[in-house]
Design a protein around this motif. Structure first.
Motif, PDB file in Angstrom:
ATOM      1  N   PHE A  15       0.653  -0.797  -0.116  1.00 26.00           N
ATOM      2  CA  PHE A  15      -0.084  -0.007  -0.086  1.00 26.00           C
ATOM      3  C   PHE A  15       0.972   1.081  -0.104  1.00 26.00           C
ATOM      4  O   PHE A  15       0.759   2.355  -1.011  1.00 26.00           O
ATOM      5  CB  PHE A  15      -1.093   0.116   1.552  1.00 26.00           C
ATOM      6  N   ALA A  16       1.628   1.254   0.904  1.00 26.06           N
ATOM      7  CA  ALA A  16       3.103   2.184   0.754  1.00 26.06           C
ATOM      8  C   ALA A  16       3.296   2.314  -0.050  1.00 26.06           C
ATOM      9  O   ALA A  16       3.163   2.964  -0.680  1.00 26.06           O
ATOM     10  CB  ALA A  16       3.768   2.160   2.070  1.00 26.06           C
ATOM     11  N   SER A  17       3.870   1.841  -0.967  1.00 26.44           N
ATOM     12  CA  SER A  17       4.831   2.101  -2.177  1.00 26.44           C
ATOM     13  C   SER A  17       3.658   1.933  -3.361  1.00 26.44           C
ATOM     14  O   SER A  17       3.826   3.243  -4.773  1.00 26.44           O
ATOM     15  CB  SER A  17       5.447   1.024  -2.163  1.00 26.44           C
ATOM     16  N   GLN A  18       2.460   1.452  -3.059  1.00 23.05           N
ATOM     17  CA  GLN A  18       1.595   0.991  -4.834  1.00 23.05           C
ATOM     18  C   GLN A  18      -0.110   1.754  -5.064  1.00 23.05           C
ATOM     19  O   GLN A  18      -0.370   2.450  -6.290  1.00 23.05           O
ATOM     20  CB  GLN A  18       1.231  -0.669  -4.933  1.00 23.05           C
ATOM     21  N   HIS A  19       0.311   2.441  -3.783  1.00 23.02           N
ATOM     22  CA  HIS A  19      -0.991   3.162  -3.448  1.00 23.02           C
ATOM     23  C   HIS A  19      -1.298   4.516  -4.636  1.00 23.02           C
ATOM     24  O   HIS A  19      -2.624   4.426  -4.881  1.00 23.02           O
ATOM     25  CB  HIS A  19      -1.908   3.379  -2.024  1.00 23.02           C
ATOM     26  N   ARG A  20      -0.418   5.140  -4.940  1.00 28.62           N
ATOM     27  CA  ARG A  20      -1.222   6.475  -6.826  1.00 28.62           C
ATOM     28  C   ARG A  20      -0.958   5.590  -7.559  1.00 28.62           C
ATOM     29  O   ARG A  20      -2.182   5.755  -8.162  1.00 28.62           O
ATOM     30  CB  ARG A  20       0.286   7.068  -5.936  1.00 28.62           C
ATOM     31  N   ASP A  21      -0.602   3.850  -7.425  1.00 25.96           N
ATOM     32  CA  ASP A  21      -0.636   3.532  -8.475  1.00 25.96           C
ATOM     33  C   ASP A  21      -2.806   2.891  -8.665  1.00 25.96           C
ATOM     34  O   ASP A  21      -3.121   2.783 -10.047  1.00 25.96           O
ATOM     35  CB  ASP A  21       0.370   2.531  -9.190  1.00 25.96           C
ATOM     36  N   TRP A  22      -2.784   2.371  -7.487  1.00 26.37           N
ATOM     37  CA  TRP A  22      -3.643   2.000  -7.132  1.00 26.37           C
ATOM     38  C   TRP A  22      -5.047   2.571  -7.562  1.00 26.37           C
ATOM     39  O   TRP A  22      -6.334   2.567  -8.516  1.00 26.37           O
ATOM     40  CB  TRP A  22      -4.202   1.073  -6.231  1.00 26.37           C
ATOM     41  N   LEU A  23      -4.704   3.891  -7.079  1.00 24.41           N
ATOM     42  CA  LEU A  23      -6.299   5.055  -7.591  1.00 24.41           C
ATOM     43  C   LEU A  23      -6.272   5.201  -8.851  1.00 24.41           C
ATOM     44  O   LEU A  23      -7.277   5.235  -9.385  1.00 24.41           O
ATOM     45  CB  LEU A  23      -5.583   6.111  -6.497  1.00 24.41           C
ATOM     46  N   ALA A  24      -5.287   5.253  -9.829  1.00 26.20           N
ATOM     47  CA  ALA A  24      -5.372   5.427 -11.221  1.00 26.20           C
ATOM     48  C   ALA A  24      -5.779   4.656 -12.189  1.00 26.20           C
ATOM     49  O   ALA A  24      -5.950   4.244 -13.294  1.00 26.20           O
ATOM     50  CB  ALA A  24      -3.832   5.941 -11.892  1.00 26.20           C
ATOM     51  N   ALA A  25      -5.781   3.016 -11.298  1.00 23.25           N
ATOM     52  CA  ALA A  25      -6.076   2.119 -11.875  1.00 23.25           C
ATOM     53  C   ALA A  25      -7.232   1.938 -12.635  1.00 23.25           C
ATOM     54  O   ALA A  25      -8.591   2.631 -12.384  1.00 23.25           O
ATOM     55  CB  ALA A  25      -5.771   1.021 -10.820  1.00 23.25           C
TER      56      ALA A  25
END
Length: 397
Positions: A15-25
């Motif tokens: 979550f700490a490293s990928q949450h921004r990518d997840w939001l743009a998914a």
């Protein structure tokens, strides 16, 4: 073998490293679903740690949480048939956020992302990197952000000052604290090619005038200003004065500047800090001799370096090693030192002190504030420096 607690730690890191990518998914994004292997042991491994395997399986039997837990059956020669946890599948970021203790922040960020992109689709590519804004703004501040963006888009060239905006709860301080966010969003909405575009250019608001405070330390010069000796005015207006000054004195601290008595042909600028660049906009000071007196700390020398970029002949006063050591009982601490190891525009003597400060030669994070120096000593040194710089005075050493 991964226990539920191990999976929680793993997903917290993701979550700490990928949450921004997840939001743009998107629905077809490569991030989902995520399948986590739980470390199914072989029979040989299980025989070496029977109790650990039993505890691991029981922990997953007792587990109740987000995701799809898949069990598998193993027919082992010695241990017989065993039903063991095999994989955990997460189908969406909300499930991972629950595992990592970030569910509330994720839900708020996702909801606000959907709200903003539904209203302004151009923000879709920009918002993920503003996850903290979406997740952590108070409801009142987020509503103010929406209101401000809507108003600025409806009035692209209003020419108003920030405090003139007819919006509740929004003033220049509120906007200043969020300037980076506003520039980011407005650049996307205005389709600005320059990501470092100026806030006022993007918003259509009027930039408050930058003001300088100047003391006129010569009666003949004050007579040209109707007797005014302490002037605060926009830099554009001061640029039109064309005072015939012979010495320009820059002092770092305001109260030091206020304490100055008259000096022939001299004007003093005070409290500029790193804003010394503004003096480049005053063409009438260029022919004058320049003196700079600042704190003896790393930022004081960095400001001196910056000022010399616009006033190459600028000399320093009371910023030498002798002054520093003379005032040892008055030393204080510089909280954060300037980052540069050396400053190219300093003289040999100034560089000696600057490097000494950086190397902690005298003590860690040493600072001597200019206003702590005994005033009689300081005024004598300052008067002599002005006399040396003034036409007709002794040649500078």
């Amino acid at each position: 073998m991964k226990l539920p607690a191990d999976v929680g730690l793993l997903l917290a890191k993701r979550f700490a490293s990928q949450h921004r990518d997840w939001l743009a998914a998107t629905a077809a994004d490569r991030h989902w679903p995520q399948v986590i292997a739980l470390g199914l042991p072989t029979e040989q491994a299980a025989l070496r740690q029977v109790e650990a395997v039993r505890a691991w399986a029981e922990a997953w039997r007792a587990w109740r949480g987000p995701g799809e837990l898949r069990w598998t059956e193993r027919r082992w020669k010695v241990l017989g048939t065993q039903s063991l946890p095999d994989t955990l599948t997460l189908h969406e970021p909300a499930q991972a956020a629950m595992w990592s203790g970030e569910h509330e922040r994720w839900q708020r960020a996702a909801a606000r992302f959907d709200l903003l992109t539904a209203r302004w689709p151009a923000l879709a590519g920009r918002l993920p990197r503003l996850f903290g804004v979406l997740a952590d703004y108070a409801d009142a501040d987020f509503q103010r952000l929406l209101d401000l963006l809507a108003w600025l888009l409806a009035h692209p060239r209003s020419g108003l000052y920030p405090r003139q905006l007819p919006l509740a709860g929004i003033d220049s301080k509120w906007m200043e604290q969020r300037r980076g966010v506003l520039v980011d969003l407005l650049a996307a909405l205005r389709e600005a090619a320059d990501q470092d575009a100026d806030f006022y250019a993007l918003s259509g608001l009027r930039r408050p005038p930058v003001q300088l405070r100047m003391r006129v330390l010569d009666a003949r010069l004050r007579a040209r200003l109707g007797g005014l000796g302490d002037v605060t005015a926009p830099v554009e207006e001061l640029a039109r004065l064309a005072l015939p000054v012979s010495v320009v004195l820059i002092v770092e601290n305001l109260q030091t500047g206020l304490a100055l008595a008259d000096l022939p042909g001299t004007v003093a600028f005070m409290g500029l800090g790193y804003g010394v660049d503004l003096l480049a906009q005053l063409p009438w000071i260029a022919p004058a001799r320049g003196l700079y007196w600042g704190d003896i700390d790393t930022h004081g020398y960095a400001i001196l370096q910056r000022a010399r970029g616009h006033l190459p002949g600028l000399a320093s006063v009371l910023m030498d090693q002798a002054t520093l050591l003379r005032c040892a009982p008055l030393w204080t601490d510089e909280k954060v030192q300037h980052g540069a190891a050396d400053l190219a525009a300093l003289t040999v003597a100034e560089s000696l002190v600057y490097r000494g400060l950086k190397e902690q030669r005298w003590r860690p994070n040493l600072r001597l504030e200019q206003e702590r120096i005994d005033w009689d000593f300081a005024w004598t040194a300052l008067s002599q420096a002005v006399q040396a710089a003034h036409p007709g005075g002794p040649a500078p050493r």
